[in-house]
Scaffold this motif. Structure first.
Motif, PDB file in Angstrom:
ATOM      1  N   VAL A 308       0.846  -1.181   0.000  1.00 35.94           N
ATOM      2  CA  VAL A 308       0.000   0.000   0.000  1.00 35.94           C
ATOM      3  C   VAL A 308       0.883   1.233   0.000  1.00 35.94           C
ATOM      4  O   VAL A 308       1.814   1.343   0.818  1.00 35.94           O
ATOM      5  CB  VAL A 308      -0.956   0.010   1.210  1.00 35.94           C
ATOM      6  CG1 VAL A 308      -1.883   1.221   1.161  1.00 35.94           C
ATOM      7  CG2 VAL A 308      -1.775  -1.277   1.244  1.00 35.94           C
ATOM      8  N   TYR A 309       0.578   2.189  -0.874  1.00 38.54           N
ATOM      9  CA  TYR A 309       1.433   3.367  -1.040  1.00 38.54           C
ATOM     10  C   TYR A 309       0.645   4.491  -1.692  1.00 38.54           C
ATOM     11  O   TYR A 309      -0.452   4.282  -2.239  1.00 38.54           O
ATOM     12  CB  TYR A 309       2.643   3.019  -1.915  1.00 38.54           C
ATOM     13  CG  TYR A 309       2.267   2.326  -3.218  1.00 38.54           C
ATOM     14  CD1 TYR A 309       2.081   3.045  -4.381  1.00 38.54           C
ATOM     15  CD2 TYR A 309       2.057   0.951  -3.244  1.00 38.54           C
ATOM     16  CE1 TYR A 309       1.726   2.409  -5.569  1.00 38.54           C
ATOM     17  CE2 TYR A 309       1.705   0.305  -4.421  1.00 38.54           C
ATOM     18  CZ  TYR A 309       1.536   1.038  -5.575  1.00 38.54           C
ATOM     19  OH  TYR A 309       1.147   0.406  -6.727  1.00 38.54           O
ATOM     20  N   LYS A 310       1.206   5.672  -1.609  1.00 34.35           N
ATOM     21  CA  LYS A 310       0.590   6.827  -2.239  1.00 34.35           C
ATOM     22  C   LYS A 310       0.903   6.782  -3.734  1.00 34.35           C
ATOM     23  O   LYS A 310       2.060   6.766  -4.139  1.00 34.35           O
ATOM     24  CB  LYS A 310       1.131   8.125  -1.632  1.00 34.35           C
ATOM     25  CG  LYS A 310       0.507   9.380  -2.230  1.00 34.35           C
ATOM     26  CD  LYS A 310       1.063  10.631  -1.575  1.00 34.35           C
ATOM     27  CE  LYS A 310       0.446  11.879  -2.189  1.00 34.35           C
ATOM     28  NZ  LYS A 310       1.001  13.114  -1.552  1.00 34.35           N
ATOM     29  N   GLY A 311      -0.138   6.759  -4.576  1.00 39.15           N
ATOM     30  CA  GLY A 311       0.051   6.635  -6.025  1.00 39.15           C
ATOM     31  C   GLY A 311       0.626   7.894  -6.629  1.00 39.15           C
ATOM     32  O   GLY A 311       0.288   9.020  -6.236  1.00 39.15           O
ATOM     33  N   ALA A 312       1.521   7.722  -7.594  1.00 40.07           N
ATOM     34  CA  ALA A 312       2.108   8.860  -8.289  1.00 40.07           C
ATOM     35  C   ALA A 312       1.080   9.502  -9.205  1.00 40.07           C
ATOM     36  O   ALA A 312       0.150   8.838  -9.699  1.00 40.07           O
ATOM     37  CB  ALA A 312       3.318   8.401  -9.110  1.00 40.07           C
ATOM     38  N   LYS A 313       1.233  10.787  -9.432  1.00 41.70           N
ATOM     39  CA  LYS A 313       0.304  11.496 -10.302  1.00 41.70           C
ATOM     40  C   LYS A 313       0.446  11.019 -11.740  1.00 41.70           C
ATOM     41  O   LYS A 313       1.555  10.850 -12.236  1.00 41.70           O
ATOM     42  CB  LYS A 313       0.553  13.007 -10.231  1.00 41.70           C
ATOM     43  CG  LYS A 313       0.241  13.608  -8.860  1.00 41.70           C
ATOM     44  CD  LYS A 313       0.464  15.104  -8.875  1.00 41.70           C
ATOM     45  CE  LYS A 313       0.125  15.708  -7.504  1.00 41.70           C
ATOM     46  NZ  LYS A 313       0.334  17.186  -7.493  1.00 41.70           N
ATOM     47  N   GLU A 314      -0.662  10.785 -12.399  1.00 36.41           N
ATOM     48  CA  GLU A 314      -0.642  10.282 -13.777  1.00 36.41           C
ATOM     49  C   GLU A 314      -0.438  11.428 -14.754  1.00 36.41           C
ATOM     50  O   GLU A 314      -0.805  12.545 -14.492  1.00 36.41           O
ATOM     51  CB  GLU A 314      -1.942   9.550 -14.102  1.00 36.41           C
ATOM     52  CG  GLU A 314      -2.149   8.317 -13.211  1.00 36.41           C
ATOM     53  CD  GLU A 314      -3.451   7.616 -13.536  1.00 36.41           C
ATOM     54  OE1 GLU A 314      -4.218   8.151 -14.370  1.00 36.41           O
ATOM     55  OE2 GLU A 314      -3.706   6.548 -12.952  1.00 36.41           O
TER      56      GLU A 314
END
Length: 314
Positions: A308-314
């Motif tokens: 679980v992690y903070k997703g990078a901006k697409e």
């Protein structure tokens, strides 16, 4: 990590988290694979993690010349001339002889051509001499591995990584091959399972108890959790005790270098009769993603693991 204990049962965490920050600096990742599509939110149990748990060839020249037999045609016209030099008669070529020789030449040429290997087949990736597709060949090559046998390695390299792809199982004998050859080289066996997942055996560790893995098939799914977090789950097709600590490498989608990753693993209860009961996911620690979102954790069994992690901006 503490072992979970209960009456009449032994409860162990499927993974063991140790210092793993620099692992991707020494073990090269295989070629990037197709990105993992996000699945629906229902693909991962909501009971495991709350949203706030993480902040973020021409043929050979076998030509045959067939000459006409003129002995009968000239039989009536022969004269005895002492000065003539007798010419030995050439034996007639048997009917079909030319075709037989050509067929043999074709067979020889075909045998000399290398056998094509499908990219989807179990095989070595960086073994220089040839592509190996059989575990016994691979184990023999691993036991006598040198830098000259691998692509991209130099004379002075002491850490040798033999890369495999499309791996469906790992035999227990791998521990003997990876430890053979004395202490001159540290050998690493990197087994890509597909979907950005690899299992790695490191010859510098204690692999004496390695049982092998009969089924390394995995499925990977990712889903968004809340507005910012992403949960990626690696599910093995079966639960097996490995008998030694190996590394599980995962390429996480939408994860940038340096991102904090919380790692969850199933709890597994084994009673005195060997019956296995799989429990809820438990957090076994945190790590940071390396290049291209790569993470590596030590495990002792094939089970289900969640990152679980903070997703990078697409």
């Amino acid at each position: 990590m503490k072992l979970l204990q209960c009456i009449g049962k032994k409860v162990v965490l499927a993974g063991v988290l140790i210092g793993i920050g620099a692992a991707w600096e020494t073990v090269p990742a295989l070629a990037a694979e197709a990105p993992i599509k996000l699945a629906s939110e229902s693909s991962v149990s909501e009971n495991s993690i709350s949203e706030n748990s993480v902040s973020e060839n021409s043929l050979p020249g076998n030509s045959v010349t067939i000459e006409n037999d003129t002995s009968k045609q000239n039989e009536g016209t022969k004269t005895d001339t002492p000065n003539e030099t007798a010419q030995p008669e050439k034996p007639p070529v048997e009917e079909g002889g030319q075709e037989v020789q050509l067929e043999e030449a074709v067979e020889i040429a075909q045998e000399e051509q290398p056998v094509a290997v499908s990219p989807d087949q179990f095989q070595t990736v960086n073994y220089k001499e040839q592509i190996l597709t059989d575990w016994q060949q691979i184990l023999d090559a691993l036991a006598s591995l040198t830098p000259q046998a691998l692509t991209g390695y130099g004379e002075g390299d002491k850490t040798l990584v033999l890369q495999l792809q499309n791996v469906e199982n790992i035999p227990a004998a791998a521990k003997d091959s990876i430890g053979a050859g004395g202490t001159e080289y540290t050998k690493i066996l990197q087994c890509s399972l597909g979907s950005g997942v690899s299992i790695v055996l490191n010859g510098s560790g204690d692999n004496g108890g390695f049982h092998g893995i009969s089924n390394t098939n995995v499925s990977v799914a990712s889903e968004k959790r809340g507005k910012k977090s992403v949960a990626t789950t690696v599910r093995f097709a079966s639960h097996e005790d490995i008998g030694a600590v190996v590394s599980l490498q995962v390429n996480l989608p939408q994860c940038s270098k340096g991102t904090k990753v919380s790692v969850y693993a199933e709890t597994v209860a084994i009673d005195d009769e060997g019956n296995v009961t799989v429990g809820e996911n438990a957090c076994i620690g945190t790590t940071k993603a390396g290049e291209n979102g790569n993470v590596e954790i030590p495990i002792q069994s094939t089970a289900n693991y969640m990152f679980v992690y903070k997703g990078a901006k697409e």
